[in-house]
Design an enzyme around this catalytic site. Structure first.
Site, PDB file in Angstrom:
ATOM      1  N   GLU A   1     -71.491 -20.066  23.558  1.00 43.53           N
ATOM      2  CA  GLU A   1     -71.641 -18.915  24.443  1.00 43.53           C
ATOM      3  C   GLU A   1     -72.076 -17.734  23.574  1.00 43.53           C
ATOM      4  O   GLU A   1     -71.435 -17.451  22.565  1.00 43.53           O
ATOM      5  CB  GLU A   1     -70.330 -18.603  25.146  1.00 43.53           C
ATOM      6  CG  GLU A   1     -69.824 -19.708  26.056  1.00 43.53           C
ATOM      7  CD  GLU A   1     -68.455 -19.371  26.632  1.00 43.53           C
ATOM      8  OE1 GLU A   1     -68.384 -18.449  27.473  1.00 43.53           O
ATOM      9  OE2 GLU A   1     -67.472 -20.013  26.234  1.00 43.53           O
TER      10      GLU A   1
ATOM     11  N   ARG B   1     -60.237 -29.210  17.601  1.00 45.78           N
ATOM     12  CA  ARG B   1     -60.920 -28.056  17.015  1.00 45.78           C
ATOM     13  C   ARG B   1     -60.328 -27.752  15.642  1.00 45.78           C
ATOM     14  O   ARG B   1     -59.243 -28.238  15.287  1.00 45.78           O
ATOM     15  CB  ARG B   1     -60.783 -26.829  17.913  1.00 45.78           C
ATOM     16  CG  ARG B   1     -59.352 -26.336  18.071  1.00 45.78           C
ATOM     17  CD  ARG B   1     -59.275 -25.137  19.003  1.00 45.78           C
ATOM     18  NE  ARG B   1     -60.007 -24.017  18.467  1.00 45.78           N
ATOM     19  CZ  ARG B   1     -60.243 -22.888  19.143  1.00 45.78           C
ATOM     20  NH1 ARG B   1     -59.826 -22.772  20.397  1.00 45.78           N
ATOM     21  NH2 ARG B   1     -60.902 -21.891  18.595  1.00 45.78           N
TER      22      ARG B   1
ATOM     23  N   LYS C   1     -62.295 -15.869  19.260  1.00 46.02           N
ATOM     24  CA  LYS C   1     -63.352 -14.849  19.354  1.00 46.02           C
ATOM     25  C   LYS C   1     -62.788 -13.518  19.815  1.00 46.02           C
ATOM     26  O   LYS C   1     -63.205 -12.460  19.355  1.00 46.02           O
ATOM     27  CB  LYS C   1     -64.436 -15.314  20.329  1.00 46.02           C
ATOM     28  CG  LYS C   1     -65.489 -16.231  19.738  1.00 46.02           C
ATOM     29  CD  LYS C   1     -66.582 -16.440  20.773  1.00 46.02           C
ATOM     30  CE  LYS C   1     -67.620 -17.437  20.301  1.00 46.02           C
ATOM     31  NZ  LYS C   1     -68.661 -17.661  21.332  1.00 46.02           N
TER      32      LYS C   1
END
Length: 588
Positions: free
Chosen positions: A52, A277, A287
């Site tokens: 994104e 992850r 983020k």
């Protein structure tokens, strides 16, 4: 793009496949190998990296980049770079450009396969219309607060929206009005009609489209309704013909929803596979939190060398090879874990040990006057550029009467196991002579040692004395006359505890910020050969660590970032705490 239908997510095979393929393959490699054997996906391997564009990439994204592009290369397949740009309020072309730079810097290329979810907006809109016509989507007029109330809880089923049974014609008309801009933000949403009693919260009539009168970084003001990420993601994979849709574990509960959309629309179904992850000690990988650190001025920007962002690591002096090797070493599993930052640092040391030129730099200088060396004389000593690389050759290093050594290489009253310089003690100068300290000059006001008066033995060049005497200590130095001034920034862990998010109730992750994560030294001295050093070049300052030239450097002022120490000294630093370092610098 038109593709034949493929089997869905038959993931029960992965554990057995991993066992039969042996330890050299991680479980995703084993799945793909088995798929190729059985002819699934017609032997194609087509992956994608779908960021994104709402922030800069970090080291966790590097793991996904290496995995997706690496699997495609391994199987002579393809990997797309696709931006899932569904939220214009948080996205920016700055992030799009930086992400492309990062992927290329890591050594990967998508050729002509650069895509955006916004490329598919018209097709996604048509898919939404199709769901309405099938009676599987409806326009809901509940407020956001009411939607949360109707949704229920983990142990409580939700309630149907009072607008759930709107007719197909009414839904089509209202959805068209949403697109035309006839409604305000949040006034209506288009929702999938699934099951408000589902134990999977993602299946409780999730939103498909929301109204946002925002300018999009690519489509401008052409749209005022935007598809939700969960609606867009799997369908974009389908449109692109992705065979293996590789996601992190948090998307495992979303997979039934992705599959529901694909089945309801009767389109090609990629195979989604989830992996753990990357979680790294002494930093944060969110983020949102990284953005907070930037916006609140707790770091200097996204490229602050203490940040886990790829631009930050790059500025600090990390190499693409070291990051790719790190991602390979930590492996790919289905179990969340915390990886110690030392693994990343060790990968970097291994790479820089082979490639970085050796130089001498004195971070906290102490002046040395060699009283028996002729005034005005300079000689050139030969120094090895890199003992790991014979092709790197040698360089000349000027030697003169006045030198600088490290303050920490001298003690006026040294303990028994201190093998460096002290009154009456002798050491070897790197690539030079034996040096003996005879006298100490102190500042009359502070009592601080500011100069050493020494003598050298001219018969000891090369580190051997004719009389056979030996010294235990070797120290680095620079010629005072020929050295250049430099600023050196000593970077350390951004957070002082391994789990930066581990805070007591009522606390905040910012409480764990390491106040000593940056020490700036403004009066360092570096050897003459570094005069023409350029930003991005990496060196080993002998006995000190690995350093890179920072972008803040300018003509007449070199700035170096400490990339990594020669070994993991964090445990010792934690133990010493505030006892430690004298410096003329400042802390941030």
């Amino acid at each position: 793009m038109n593709h034949p239908k493929a089997e869905g997510n038959d993931r029960n095979q992965d554990a057995n496949a991993a066992e039969t393929e042996g330890p050299s393959q991680h479980f995703i490699q084993a799945i793909i190998t088995e798929d190729n054997k059985t002819g699934k996906h017609d032997g194609r391997v087509h992956t994608r990296f779908p960021p994104e564009p709402n922030g800069y990439l970090h080291i966790g994204h590097a793991k996904s980049i290496c995995l997706n592009f690496g699997l495609a290369l391994e199987h002579q397949g393809l990997c797309n770079l696709r931006f899932d740009d569904t939220n214009p309020a948080k996205e920016d072309v700055e992030y799009v450009d930086s992400i492309q730079d990062d992927v290329r810097w890591l050594g990967f290329d998508w050729d002509d396969r650069l895509f955006f979810a916004s490329d598919y907006y018209e097709q996604l809109y048509d898919y939404a219309v199709q769901l309405i016509k099938l009676g599987k989507a409806y326009v809901c007029s509940l407020s956001p607060e009411e939607v949360r109330e109707y949704r229920g809880g983990w142990n409580e089923p939700g309630k149907d929206s009072p607008f759930r049974e709107r007719s197909v014609d009414e839904n089509l008309a209202m959805f068209q009005q949403m697109r035309n801009g006839d409604f305000t933000d949040g006034q209506h949403t288009l929702r999938a009609k699934i099951d408000m009693a589902s134990p999977n919260m993602n299946m409780r009539d999730p939103p498909i489209y929301r109204i946002r009168h925002e300018t999009h970084h690519r489509t401008g003001d052409a749209w005022c309704i935007y598809p939700m990420y969960d609606f867009t993601h799997g369908l974009s994979d389908s449109i692109e013909g992705i065979t293996h849709s590789i996601c992190t574990l948090e998307f495992e509960d979303h997979r039934p929803l992705y599959d529901w959309f694909l089945e309801a629309l009767d389109v090609y179904r990629p195979q989604q596979i989830e992996f753990a992850r990357l979680n790294l000690t002494h930093t944060v990988m969110s983020k949102r939190r990284l953005l907070e650190l930037v916006q609140e001025g707790l770091v200097s920007g996204w490229d602050d060398p203490r940040m886990p962002t790829l631009v930050g690591l790059r500025r600090r002096g990390y190499t693409p090879v070291s990051i790719r090797n790190f991602c390979e070493r930590i492996g790919v599993t289905k179990f969340n874990s915390m990886i110690d930052l030392s693994w990343l640092e060790d990968s970097l040391r291994e790479d820089l040990n082979k490639t970085a030129l050796r130089v001498m730099g004195v971070l906290r200088p102490l002046k040395v006057v060699i009283e028996n060396y002729p005034e005005g004389q300079t000689e050139q000593l030969l120094a090895v550029n890199n003992p790991e690389d014979p092709e790197a050759g040698k360089r000349e290093v000027p030697f003169s009467r006045e030198l600088y050594i490290e303050q920490t290489d001298f003690m006026e009253d040294p303990p028994k196991k201190f093998f460096r310089l002290g009154p009456g003690r002798e050491v070897r100068l790197r690539y030079g002579y034996f040096l003996r300290c005879n006298d100490v000059v102190k500042d009359p006001e502070s009592g601080e040692v500011i100069e050493l008066r020494c003598t050298y033995d001219p018969e000891t060049l090369g580190g051997k004395a004719p009389d056979g005497r030996k010294v235990k200590g070797t120290i680095h130095w620079v010629s005072a006359e020929h050295a250049h001034h430099a600023e050196v920034r000593l970077y350390d862990h951004l957070f002082s505890v391994p789990d930066a998010g581990d805070v007591p109730e009522g606390g905040d992750y910012r409480d764990n910020l390491n106040p000593g994560s940056l020490v700036t030294l403004t009066d360092c001295r570096i050897e003459q050969s570094l005069e023409s050093a350029q930003p991005g070049q990496r060196y080993q300052f002998e006995r000190t660590g690995y350093f890179s030239v920072d972008q803040d450097s300018s003509a007449g002022k070199l700035v170096f970032n400490r990339t990594v120490t020669l070994r993991d000294t964090w445990a010792k630093i934690q133990k010493k705490g505030s006892q430690g370092k004298k410096s003329q610098g400042k802390k941030k």
